[in-house]
Enzyme design. Structure first.
Site, PDB file in Angstrom:
ATOM      1  N   ASP A 292       0.875  -1.171   0.000  1.00 69.56           N
ATOM      2  CA  ASP A 292       0.000   0.000   0.000  1.00 69.56           C
ATOM      3  C   ASP A 292       0.910   1.218   0.000  1.00 69.56           C
ATOM      4  O   ASP A 292       1.660   1.436   0.959  1.00 69.56           O
ATOM      5  CB  ASP A 292      -0.888   0.026   1.245  1.00 69.56           C
ATOM      6  CG  ASP A 292      -1.927  -1.082   1.227  1.00 69.56           C
ATOM      7  OD1 ASP A 292      -2.398  -1.427   0.127  1.00 69.56           O
ATOM      8  OD2 ASP A 292      -2.262  -1.607   2.297  1.00 69.56           O
TER       9      ASP A 292
ATOM     10  N   ASP B  45     -13.614  -3.370  -1.779  1.00 68.46           N
ATOM     11  CA  ASP B  45     -13.531  -3.146  -0.333  1.00 68.46           C
ATOM     12  C   ASP B  45     -14.956  -3.221   0.202  1.00 68.46           C
ATOM     13  O   ASP B  45     -15.829  -2.478  -0.262  1.00 68.46           O
ATOM     14  CB  ASP B  45     -12.934  -1.779  -0.025  1.00 68.46           C
ATOM     15  CG  ASP B  45     -11.537  -1.604  -0.613  1.00 68.46           C
ATOM     16  OD1 ASP B  45     -10.797  -2.601  -0.669  1.00 68.46           O
ATOM     17  OD2 ASP B  45     -11.201  -0.475  -1.014  1.00 68.46           O
TER      18      ASP B  45
END
Length: 254
Positions: A11, A130
């Protein structure tokens, strides 16, 4: 039987690898190029690179960093974040990515999935989702780095994404993310039951047992982890050795 895949995730924010809990409280953990090379040497099966603030900040993914990472690794490489159109997909593939991950842009413009699949092949298009559990059961899809609830039902979106041509689903549980309490088996199983493309389980991994739990429950073809690897709590060879001893097929060399 297909071997199960272990995938580290980078990330990236402002050119640095970061990690948080439930998508907030981000802490810097390293250099993406150095970490990518380390994970390649550790026999990672693939690598995922997510520019986690590109969409929120309305800017392009960091092509230069992607290109540098691609030169250091020789395994499938997925890039996501800030990819908004077919030109962005092409740009990432030219920079060295093997696949692109579409999340917010796919929700905003589902046709991007089919356009990408037709031009570059379904194997290049990863639908990243998500999701967070609703109080009344089921799960909602979130976008913009987990900041915005779309109100869309997870299972409906998975079905549509696959119909449009997504070749893989990267499924992150926002409830489990960064908690190290284990993958969201309930959510993964629900998606796996209605999905005919590979699923990458993401969010919540905190131990060797958590990897095994996913594969023993047959609810994903790959497991993705971040902080567990970034902080050297376990190495990829340790994960693969553990899974191999449990009879779970993995690509592993002593």
């Amino acid at each position: 039987m297909h071997t199960k895949r272990i995938i580290p995730c980078l990330d990236v924010k402002d050119g640095k690898v970061v990690k948080g809990i439930n998508f907030v409280g981000l802490k810097e953990v390293g250099n993406p190029v150095e970490l990518a090379k380390e994970y390649y040497l550790q026999q990672a099966d693939e690598l995922v690179f997510l520019d986690i603030t590109a969409t929120h900040e309305n800017r392009d993914t960091m092509v230069e960093v992607v290109s540098k990472v691609a030169k250091e690794i020789f395994i499938p490489f997925t890039v996501g974040g800030g990819i908004r159109n077919i030109e962005d997909i092409h740009k990432m593939l030219l920079a060295g990515a093997d696949k692109v991950s579409l999340n917010s842009a796919a929700v905003q413009n589902p046709e991007l999935i089919s356009l990408g699949a037709k031009r570059f092949g379904s194997q290049c298009i990863v639908l990243a989702i998500d999701a967070r559990k609703r109080s009344n059961g089921g799960w909602n899809v979130f976008v913009r780095g987990g900041r915005e609830d779309t109100g869309m039902d997870l299972l409906s979106w998975v079905k549509k994404g696959v119909e449009l041509g997504a070749g893989e689903i990267l499924l992150t549980s926002m409830d489990a993310d960064g908690t190290k309490k284990g993958f969201d088996i309930e959510m993964l199983r629900a998606v796996h039951d209605i999905c005919n493309v590979p699923i990458i389980a993401s969010g919540g991994c905190g131990s060797l047992e958590h990897f095994a739990e996913v594969f023993e429950n047959d609810c994903a073809e790959a497991c993705l982890a971040a902080s567990l690897f970034h902080y050297n709590q376990v190495t990829i060879p340790q994960v693969k050795q553990y899974l191999s001893k449990k009879g779970i097929p993995v690509r592993y060399e002593d």
